[in-house]
Design an enzyme around this catalytic site. Sequence first.
Site, mmCIF file in Angstrom:
data_model
loop_
_atom_site.group_PDB
_atom_site.id
_atom_site.type_symbol
_atom_site.label_atom_id
_atom_site.label_comp_id
_atom_site.label_asym_id
_atom_site.label_seq_id
_atom_site.Cartn_x
_atom_site.Cartn_y
_atom_site.Cartn_z
ATOM 1 N N CYS A 2 21.056 -8.716 1.464
ATOM 2 C CA CYS A 2 20.018 -9.083 2.428
ATOM 3 C C CYS A 2 18.834 -9.758 1.750
ATOM 4 C CB CYS A 2 19.520 -7.846 3.142
ATOM 5 S SG CYS A 2 20.801 -6.957 4.003
ATOM 6 N N ARG A 28 22.884 -15.265 -2.573
ATOM 7 C CA ARG A 28 23.013 -13.826 -2.812
ATOM 8 C C ARG A 28 24.053 -13.174 -1.898
ATOM 9 N NH1 ARG A 28 18.203 -11.211 -5.620
ATOM 10 N NH2 ARG A 28 17.722 -12.940 -6.977
ATOM 11 N N TRP A 74 23.382 -8.759 5.098
ATOM 12 C CA TRP A 74 24.698 -8.427 4.534
ATOM 13 C C TRP A 74 25.027 -7.065 5.129
ATOM 14 C CZ3 TRP A 74 26.907 -4.647 1.358
ATOM 15 C CH2 TRP A 74 28.133 -4.974 0.754
ATOM 16 N N ASN A 98 15.471 -4.704 4.301
ATOM 17 C CA ASN A 98 16.508 -4.611 3.264
ATOM 18 C C ASN A 98 16.603 -3.158 2.849
ATOM 19 O OD1 ASN A 98 16.654 -7.341 3.317
ATOM 20 N ND2 ASN A 98 15.965 -7.683 1.218
ATOM 21 N N GLY A 99 17.830 -2.677 2.648
ATOM 22 C CA GLY A 99 18.006 -1.293 2.218
ATOM 23 C C GLY A 99 18.811 -0.523 3.241
ATOM 24 N N GLU A 475 37.487 -7.536 -17.345
ATOM 25 C CA GLU A 475 36.630 -8.623 -16.852
ATOM 26 C C GLU A 475 37.486 -9.792 -16.322
ATOM 27 O OE1 GLU A 475 33.818 -8.918 -15.875
ATOM 28 O OE2 GLU A 475 33.316 -11.040 -15.928
ATOM 29 N N LYS A 479 37.347 -11.166 -12.462
ATOM 30 C CA LYS A 479 37.045 -12.567 -12.134
ATOM 31 C C LYS A 479 38.087 -13.116 -11.179
ATOM 32 C CE LYS A 479 33.786 -12.833 -12.926
ATOM 33 N NZ LYS A 479 32.938 -11.931 -13.588
ATOM 34 N N GLU A 482 37.944 -11.331 -7.540
ATOM 35 C CA GLU A 482 36.775 -11.547 -6.685
ATOM 36 C C GLU A 482 36.720 -12.955 -6.095
ATOM 37 O OE1 GLU A 482 32.771 -11.088 -8.382
ATOM 38 O OE2 GLU A 482 33.544 -11.639 -10.335
ATOM 39 N N HIS A 498 53.203 4.338 -18.438
ATOM 40 C CA HIS A 498 53.036 5.682 -17.865
ATOM 41 C C HIS A 498 52.983 5.648 -16.340
ATOM 42 C CE1 HIS A 498 52.645 7.536 -21.775
ATOM 43 N NE2 HIS A 498 51.860 6.533 -22.131
ATOM 44 N N LYS A 594 25.494 -11.439 -4.399
ATOM 45 C CA LYS A 594 25.104 -11.670 -5.795
ATOM 46 C C LYS A 594 24.300 -10.499 -6.336
ATOM 47 C CE LYS A 594 24.748 -14.013 -9.571
ATOM 48 N NZ LYS A 594 25.962 -13.896 -10.414
HETATM 49 C C1 AGP Z 1 30.642 -9.934 -11.196
HETATM 50 O O1 AGP Z 1 31.200 -11.171 -11.143
HETATM 51 C C2 AGP Z 1 29.936 -9.444 -10.020
HETATM 52 N N1 AGP Z 1 29.117 -10.383 -9.404
HETATM 53 C C3 AGP Z 1 29.362 -8.035 -10.130
HETATM 54 O O2 AGP Z 1 30.344 -7.198 -10.653
HETATM 55 C C4 AGP Z 1 28.043 -7.834 -10.906
HETATM 56 O O3 AGP Z 1 28.241 -8.008 -12.277
HETATM 57 C C5 AGP Z 1 27.502 -6.422 -10.605
HETATM 58 O O4 AGP Z 1 27.244 -6.327 -9.228
HETATM 59 C C6 AGP Z 1 26.257 -6.087 -11.401
HETATM 60 O O5 AGP Z 1 25.200 -6.936 -11.087
HETATM 61 P P1 AGP Z 1 23.916 -7.023 -11.988
HETATM 62 O O6 AGP Z 1 24.341 -7.510 -13.335
HETATM 63 O O7 AGP Z 1 23.020 -7.987 -11.281
HETATM 64 O O8 AGP Z 1 23.331 -5.649 -12.080
#
Ligand code: AGP
Length: 599
Positions: A2, A28, A74, A98-99, A475, A479, A482, A498, A594
């Site tokens: 948001c 975001r 959001w 927001n929140g 990681e 990637k 997502e 396992h 974001k």
């Molecule tokens: C990764 O591609 C994501 N966008 C997500 O996992 C991100 O790294 C995570 O939400 C942490 O965000 P920050 O580094 O802003 O705290």
Amino acid sequence: MCGIVGSVSTKTNVIPILLDGLKTLEYRGYDSAGLAYIKDGNLIINKVKGRVKDLENHISKESNSNIGIAHTRWATHGKVNETNAHPHNVGKITIVHNGIIENFSKLKHKLEEKGYEFKSESDTEIAAGLLDYYYKKYENIDKAIQKFMKKVDGSYAICMLINDNPNTIYVIKKDSPLIIGKGNNENYIASDVPAILKYTKNYYILEDYEYGKITNNNITIYDKEGNILKKELKEYQGSDLTSDKGIYEHYMLKEIIEQQTTIRKTVNPYINNIKDLLKLPDLTKYERIDIIACGTAMHAGLTAKYLFEQYSNTKCEVFLASEYRYQNNFLNNNVLSIFISQSGETADTLAALKKVKEEKYDTLGIVNVKESSIARALDKVLYTEAGTEIAVASTKAYTSQVALLSVLALSLAYRKKLIKEEKINKILEEFRSITQILTPILEDTITYENIAKEIYEKSDIFYIGRTIDYALAMEGSLKLKEISYIHSEAYAAGELKHGTISLITKDTPVFASATNKYINAKTISNLKEVIARGAKCYLITDEDIKEDNIKVIKIKKVSMFIKPLLTIIPYQLIAYYTAKLKGCDIDKPRNLAKSVTVE
Ligand code: AGP
């Protein structure tokens, strides 16, 4: 997630300012947008499900007002639709928020008993109702806000209009960022500084349980008892305010390429000679390092764990912030807690940090956004110099975090005399050459595009590795899933047999990296196990490995302190080209935000 924008002016029409601010916050992640303004004493609200552009088209061209608030939502409580979008109006009160209001259900019942009726499923409408109830009860807005803060559990950055007072915007804050921008006969409110940077660089930061009243020429901020506070007027110091895609089709690709310079920029103060390493904080007194973060930032922590333990001989634990905040962490004065965050606003990371601060143990942070909530709360912060990261999928922020953690581990090893100076000098030389080292890996587009063609129609993909390569597998897998929406899992290479190996069938893609010479042979054995079951394997390595049925992506042989920075790039680019082939919205993947400012 948001976003909030507000503005009150002497004579300027603030509606373009609000829309402009919302557009800046678009990256975001959000699913609906809305704004409210007062014109000739009348409150007007416009909301849409969809993009800010849709909101812009929805608003009448003649709309004109000197005071307004706006929001991108959001969804947390309630479906993505126009009714649940903000602003919410109840009685005399109109808010954007927001929140999350955690006790909203209890508050809703109480308000319903008093005759209130609600139209949406949103917790924000209940917050508006509660403010309206107290405002009418006390006939005093200060008392209403103070009472509201006592009764509400959860997090809130609220921007509010009151029908009775068409010249003032009210703000209330707890656990969700909010700033007030100071202009010339014009003031602004925003959840994030970039939203108002076009208009002013000067701003006040609201802290928890503070509230404020903003008119065109006055900003007054109060504590929770209603005492007026003298706040410091900040000036934004960040760079790279304007970020456009340039020649690139997507921000993600631009940001992957930018890693050639952002890594170097981040570590630059510490690599010119061996003594520069002493500019980094001295961690020798700590027996244990805890790293706390979310998502990609947590994965950066996992690569550092290997370096701290293997080369600096210091125990290192890595925690997901969302778990850490609710568990016993066995802290003492010999533990340093390191928090990593690109945005500096991640709610779980911030809450975990507050927990450590309350117990008065040492904290250090690695943060990209200057003056963010996490940066401000830390005892000490080291900034990554990744610049603004727009794509939801983190790439250049991740490698900056990894690089900074690497030099931190190297500095610790140096202070503890665990690595010979000659070897350290060689590693520093590699850091200084990072741009040249990365260039051929970044330029090998054909390889990544070809692999993308082979995998983009698959439904399951696996990533495996051991030790530091396992951290990279996690990681790489994140990637891919997502941005391409392909299901993928990361496994410690030795763990597959396992249970999970039952999912390997003919042509299942399995990615691995083998960059740790002591155990590479074991990883290759694990690849052979999946090949025997029909898997199609791809291997990133710095060794001369030639195996039937394994497609090798070769990287330069460099020190372990540098290697993760090279290994991750093929993973990033394969994810990118796969998502592109699938026609996905690469920079704004579905359901993602974001900056994750809710729990
Ligand atoms: C990764 O591609 C994501 N966008 C997500 O996992 C991100 O790294 C995570 O939400 C942490 O965000 P920050 O580094 O802003 O705290």
